[in-house]
Design a protein around this motif. Structure first.
Motif, PDB file in Angstrom:
ATOM      1  N   TYR A  56     -11.577  16.797 -11.157  1.00 35.29           N
ATOM      2  CA  TYR A  56     -12.633  17.553 -11.428  1.00 35.29           C
ATOM      3  C   TYR A  56     -12.529  18.366 -12.318  1.00 35.29           C
ATOM      4  O   TYR A  56     -13.711  18.555 -12.413  1.00 35.29           O
ATOM      5  CB  TYR A  56     -12.424  18.927  -9.610  1.00 35.29           C
ATOM      6  CG  TYR A  56     -12.476  17.889  -8.507  1.00 35.29           C
ATOM      7  CD1 TYR A  56     -13.980  17.225  -7.834  1.00 35.29           C
ATOM      8  CD2 TYR A  56     -11.430  18.047  -8.145  1.00 35.29           C
ATOM      9  CE1 TYR A  56     -13.290  16.216  -6.728  1.00 35.29           C
ATOM     10  CE2 TYR A  56     -10.813  17.008  -6.204  1.00 35.29           C
ATOM     11  CZ  TYR A  56     -12.252  16.285  -5.776  1.00 35.29           C
ATOM     12  OH  TYR A  56     -12.216  15.906  -5.123  1.00 35.29           O
ATOM     13  N   PHE A  95     -16.858  20.811  -5.388  1.00 37.03           N
ATOM     14  CA  PHE A  95     -16.696  20.510  -6.880  1.00 37.03           C
ATOM     15  C   PHE A  95     -16.766  18.887  -7.752  1.00 37.03           C
ATOM     16  O   PHE A  95     -18.201  19.198  -8.142  1.00 37.03           O
ATOM     17  CB  PHE A  95     -14.742  20.064  -6.884  1.00 37.03           C
ATOM     18  CG  PHE A  95     -14.383  21.664  -7.107  1.00 37.03           C
ATOM     19  CD1 PHE A  95     -14.012  22.134  -8.526  1.00 37.03           C
ATOM     20  CD2 PHE A  95     -13.391  21.883  -5.906  1.00 37.03           C
ATOM     21  CE1 PHE A  95     -13.552  23.496  -8.838  1.00 37.03           C
ATOM     22  CE2 PHE A  95     -12.881  22.743  -6.197  1.00 37.03           C
ATOM     23  CZ  PHE A  95     -12.391  24.289  -7.233  1.00 37.03           C
ATOM     24  N   HIS A 127     -10.421  22.286 -13.776  1.00 39.85           N
ATOM     25  CA  HIS A 127     -11.339  22.766 -12.734  1.00 39.85           C
ATOM     26  C   HIS A 127      -9.962  23.631 -10.991  1.00 39.85           C
ATOM     27  O   HIS A 127     -10.461  24.331 -10.574  1.00 39.85           O
ATOM     28  CB  HIS A 127     -11.101  21.509 -11.747  1.00 39.85           C
ATOM     29  CG  HIS A 127      -9.964  20.742 -11.288  1.00 39.85           C
ATOM     30  ND1 HIS A 127      -9.184  20.078 -12.414  1.00 39.85           N
ATOM     31  CD2 HIS A 127      -9.625  21.075  -9.549  1.00 39.85           C
ATOM     32  CE1 HIS A 127      -8.452  19.290 -11.512  1.00 39.85           C
ATOM     33  NE2 HIS A 127      -8.302  19.765  -9.998  1.00 39.85           N
TER      34      HIS A 127
END
Length: 447
Positions: free
Chosen positions: A60, A34, A149
């Motif tokens: 993220y 990520f 994310h």
């Protein structure tokens, strides 16, 4: 193929090669992937990153703000998600994170996990923003990019972004997330391509059914062991589906498509209000997608029992995954399952649940903006129609701050391409992906 187009495809493939796989068990998540995705995005799209303000949220997730040249009111929010679902690599014909380009010309495809769900949209958005930023273009109203994310698991990244926007008093005029696509043949009797724009999405509920007993050796089973009691409960759920009915967005779908349907379906679609109960029962028999549009669905998924083949289960469990049609709720669906199972010895527990989203209007300026972008960028012959999104998305969190939340992925997808979502051999045709960039360009310019 121009050099600019080849460069766009190369950027797309590079981002697809980063295995940003999300897991319900976060200890399994590769955090480095990520981080690498976020860093690569910044390197590949320098003009966008120079003009837009970027925030990393909840670890993220990404929130970009593109300040408009006029009023900050009535902003546009374009959504996508960074994460993808896990893969079983041996099932794939091409490496799932190889992003191989297969075929030539109009037959060219990119094979990769996330090609459609949902890096296809994310990268198309970035391509459009990069092109406009490099030109020196500034939107009239503010534009936000929201890239969660962990959409495939908890969706907490998008939820945190919404909390941040709400804290800042931001009320989007239009939110667009992944959802329906341009399809053909999804509705019986309708041959024209249709842009299926989700105006609502079904709620999600998981119930856990548990049956218990004292256990022992399988050679001396009781008359009605826990596994049999659980199996009876599952069978009752299967044999008593939720009633079929036509929710308002589904009625609007058929009314929109009625002029394009062959007879006798044209007449049926045009007079749906008068024959709704009968029509709902008919639609429920015309395949899983139409069935899911006209009823709350419930299906047993996870099952667990004894730890060995010769051991009686002391605890037998099943997960019932329920997708709530507009008008049903977590409470009403749970009560119905309790009545159907009708066994006090089977415990029924809500593991997690969320009610269906509010319904966004399929008339007015925000809706027309989407329809115009479809017409201008994807094809004048495409009919834009509302429908109920069958799966859940990060957009559900944005309904808390906007009345105009829509779900549409601007790609022309075949039945086979749609079937590959969350399965092996996910892929997208290059031509279809490039048209998605044109759609986002048109939508941003109109904002």
């Amino acid at each position: 193929m121009s050099a600019d187009t080849e460069a766009s495809i190369a950027r797309f493939r590079e981002l697809l090669q980063i295995p940003t796989v999300s897991h319900a068990d976060e200890s399994l998540v590769d955090a480095e992937a990520f981080t690498r995705f976020i860093d690569t995005l910044a390197r590949l799209y320098p003009a966008a990153h120079a003009v837009l303000e970027r925030e990393v949220v909840d670890g993220y997730s990404l929130l970009f703000h593109w300040a408009g040249s006029g009023s900050a009111a009535d902003p546009l929010v374009l959504m996508a998600h960074i994460d993808v679902v896990p893969v079983v690599e041996e099932e794939w014909d091409h490496p799932p994170f190889g992003a191989e380009l297969v075929g030539e010309g109009k037959d060219a495809e990119i094979h990769a996990r996330g090609a459609i769900d949902d890096k296809g949209a994310l990268v198309a958005i970035m391509e459009a923003v990069e092109e406009l930023a490099a030109e020196g273009y500034a939107p009239t109203h503010d534009v936000y990019l929201s890239f969660g994310h962990n959409e495939e698991t908890a969706g907490e990244g998008a939820r945190a972004i919404v909390a941040l926007l709400r804290e800042r008093g931001i009320t989007p005029a239009l939110v667009l997330d992944e959802g329906g696509a341009v399809v053909e043949g999804a509705v019986p009797g309708v041959a024209v391509p249709t842009a299926m724009v989700g105006v609502a999405e079904r709620g999600v509920l998981t119930l856990q059914l548990t049956a218990r007993e004292s256990g022992g050796h399988a050679s001396t089973p009781p008359a009605f062991p826990a596994t049999a009691r659980l199996a009876r409960a599952i069978d009752r759920v299967q044999r008593h589906p939720f009633p079929a009915r036509i929710a308002p967005p589904v009625r609007a779908l058929f009314a929109t498509l009625a002029p394009h349907a062959a007879q006798p379906l044209r007449t049926l679609f045009s007079h749906l209000a008068a024959v709704a109960p009968l029509a709902a029962r008919v639609f429920a028999r015309l395949g899983p997608e139409l069935n899911a549009m006209v009823r709350t669905t419930a299906v047993a998924t996870e099952l667990s029992g004894a730890p060995g083949e010769n051991v009686l289960a002391t605890t037998a469990r099943a997960s019932i995954n329920i997708r709530l049609l507009t008008g049903d709720t977590v409470a009403s669906a749970t009560a119905r399952i309790r009545r159907i199972v009708a066994d006090p010895a089977v415990e029924i527990e809500v593991r997690h649940g969320s009610d269906p989203s509010p319904v966004s209007p399929w008339r007015g300026e925000p809706w027309q903006r989407i329809a115009t972008a479809v017409h201008d960028a994807l094809g004048a012959d495409i009919v834009t129609t509302p429908y109920i999104q069958l799966g859940a998305s990060d957009s559900r969190w944005f309904t808390a701050i906007s009345a105009h939340v829509y779900r549409f992925t601007p790609f022309h997808l075949t039945r086979a391409e749609r079937d590959a979502l969350h399965a092996h051999n996910e892929r997208i045709r290059v031509e279809s992906w490039l048209s998605g960039i044109r759609f986002y360009l048109a939508l941003i310019r109109a904002s």
